[in-house]
Design a protein around this motif. Structure first.
Motif, PDB file in Angstrom:
ATOM      1  N   CYS A   1      35.032  49.822  50.212  1.00  0.00           N
ATOM      2  CA  CYS A   1      34.403  49.295  49.003  1.00  0.00           C
ATOM      3  C   CYS A   1      33.325  48.276  49.369  1.00  0.00           C
ATOM      4  O   CYS A   1      32.199  48.333  48.859  1.00  0.00           O
ATOM      5  CB  CYS A   1      35.471  48.658  48.112  1.00  0.00           C
ATOM      6  SG  CYS A   1      34.824  47.876  46.622  1.00  0.00           S
TER       7      CYS A   1
ATOM      8  N   LEU B   1      31.030  52.952  42.655  1.00  0.00           N
ATOM      9  CA  LEU B   1      31.571  53.653  43.825  1.00  0.00           C
ATOM     10  C   LEU B   1      31.649  55.165  43.641  1.00  0.00           C
ATOM     11  O   LEU B   1      31.907  55.653  42.529  1.00  0.00           O
ATOM     12  CB  LEU B   1      32.972  53.113  44.151  1.00  0.00           C
ATOM     13  CG  LEU B   1      33.082  51.622  44.461  1.00  0.00           C
ATOM     14  CD1 LEU B   1      34.544  51.236  44.649  1.00  0.00           C
ATOM     15  CD2 LEU B   1      32.273  51.271  45.703  1.00  0.00           C
TER      16      LEU B   1
ATOM     17  N   LEU C   1      40.427  53.418  47.274  1.00  0.00           N
ATOM     18  CA  LEU C   1      40.570  52.053  46.772  1.00  0.00           C
ATOM     19  C   LEU C   1      41.803  51.940  45.879  1.00  0.00           C
ATOM     20  O   LEU C   1      42.594  50.997  46.016  1.00  0.00           O
ATOM     21  CB  LEU C   1      39.323  51.641  45.996  1.00  0.00           C
ATOM     22  CG  LEU C   1      39.353  50.241  45.367  1.00  0.00           C
ATOM     23  CD1 LEU C   1      39.480  49.171  46.450  1.00  0.00           C
ATOM     24  CD2 LEU C   1      38.106  50.009  44.524  1.00  0.00           C
TER      25      LEU C   1
END
Length: 437
Positions: A187, A290, A298
């Motif tokens: 991330c 993302l 994540l």
């Protein structure tokens, strides 16, 4: 598709708990994983426990509002572990399974019982904080309402901890830590590659001053020097050399991780504004920034963080409370009684999570009560100080009550009350020395 992936993940977690259940031969396996864990297992478990959803989501959200000051969460954890290092030799002399047993050795049976009441009650807030974090992740990942996500997440934690105890926790925490670190770093790396500004306000600023940092060290760092969950990891190590190496490795990882987590919050506030995110910063990134593969990693990293902290805190609270009713956790009845309390505390934590939806305040309130009550008497006990049990009992009650009052009041006045809780606790404990003089 997401529902299938999530169901598979939860199934694997429960299966690991069941496989560990079949290998448990007695209390030593259930409460300290047979006392056979090596450096990798202890370090992985320490880090996975520290990096619960409350720490990750909370510190990133804090950084979104308060800039690089958010890095202090992990830095204070590292500072606390650094303070723990010189105590390992002293802790190694005791044969306790948990912190109340230590308190009993220092000050007597009554202090052990009082500790076994207060710590589990405070730890319900920490378990609830993990359930809140999990529910927010699950509700977004599979488009489920918050209440249903709380119930499902809580039940998974309860079943997993009920079955496998410490044996399953130690076994899986390193793997869960890998999930956590991969999800967070991917991330952070993607946000860097995506360009943009990361010029947040400094680590000490008008929103987070030196007094705030001092309070964080008192109520957060101190729980790593003297903490039930941290000690439960240390007591699983095969020897003191293993424990020391694991702590040093954990410190080396936590320091850069603190800046990585803060960087994510600073990135969002710098590039999207400080008013656009209404919930979790990470969930905002997953929704707006993302790519899908990183989003999945994540989510599972955050779920791993939740599970690794929730199972540890739930087992710690339940096994400690069981000590009120049995003399020793080495008793064969201890496992059965602890499992009963896992069900009770787990279900109560679900109710708390349904009532409160804010992670960091729930966590910090619980830690304030614990630290005000137990840091001073336990640290003094480890260092060799002894006093009559009445003084230890009064120190715990007055210190914990004042810290709770200060945390609920908030602001500068509340912070000063929290500081005074430590001083008053210390004063009560050392009164016998003045009387003898």
């Amino acid at each position: 598709m997401n529902q299938l992936i999530l169901s598979l993940y939860f199934f694997i977690v429960i299966f690991i708990g069941y496989s560990s259940y079949k290998k448990i031969k007695g209390p030593k396996d259930y409460f300290v994983a047979g006392k056979k864990a090596g450096v990798r297992e202890i370090a992985g478990s320490l880090l996975a426990t520290v990096l619960g959803s409350s720490a990750i989501i909370g510190s990133i959200n804090f950084s979104y509002v308060n800039g690089w000051a958010g890095s202090w969460f992990m830095l204070c954890a590292a500072l606390g572990l650094l303070g723990l290092l010189p105590l390992i030799d002293k802790l190694n002399k005791y044969k306790s399974y948990n912190l109340p047993e230590l308190m009993g050795e220092f000050y007597g049976k009554e202090v052990k019982i009082l500790s076994s009441v207060i710590i589990p009650i405070a730890w319900i807030g920490i378990v609830a904080a993990q359930i809140i974090g999990s529910a927010k992740i699950v509700s977004i990942f599979v488009d489920m309402n918050y209440s249903t996500a709380v119930i499902i997440s809580g039940l998974v934690f309860i079943v997993y901890t009920f079955l496998g105890g410490q044996l399953s926790i130690i076994k899986t925490d390193f793997i869960q830590f890998i999930f956590i670190i991969v999800g967070v770093i991917l991330c952070f790396t993607y946000t860097l590659k995506n360009g943009g500004n990361m010029s947040g306000i400094g680590m000490i600023n008008e929103k987070f001053g030196f007094l705030d940092l001092f309070i964080m060290i008192l109520t957060y760092s101190s729980t790593f020097i003297v903490g039930p969950d941290i000690y439960s990891r240390i007591f699983c190590a095969r020897d003191k050399k293993t424990a020391k190496k694991a702590i040093k490795l954990s410190i080396l990882i936590l320091i850069p991780l603190g800046f990585i987590l803060a960087g994510i919050g600073v990135y969002v506030s710098s590039n999207y504004g400080v008013d656009i995110v209404k919930g979790s910063v990470l969930m905002f990134l997953a929704d707006k920034v993302l790519p899908q593969p990183i989003i999945i990693l994540l989510y599972f990293g955050l779920l791993s963080a939740v599970i690794s902290s929730a199972d540890t805190t739930l087992l710690t609270a339940s096994s400690i409370f069981a000590q009120i009713f049995i003399k020793d956790l080495r008793d064969e009845k201890a496992i059965k009684l602890t499992r009963i309390f896992i069900l009770i505390f787990g279900l109560f934590s679900i109710l708390v999570a349904l009532r409160f939806t804010f992670i960091l305040p729930t966590l910090l309130l619980a830690l304030a009560v614990y630290s005000g009550a137990f840091i001073v008497p336990c640290l003094l006990g480890i260092l060799g100080y002894r006093c009559e049990k009445i003084y230890a009992l009064l120190g715990i009650l007055f210190g914990g009550s004042l810290a709770l009052y200060g945390k609920l009041m908030g602001g500068t006045t509340g912070n000063m009350i929290i500081i005074s809780s430590f001083l008053i606790n210390l004063t009560i404990l050392i009164i016998p020395r003045f009387k003898k003089a």
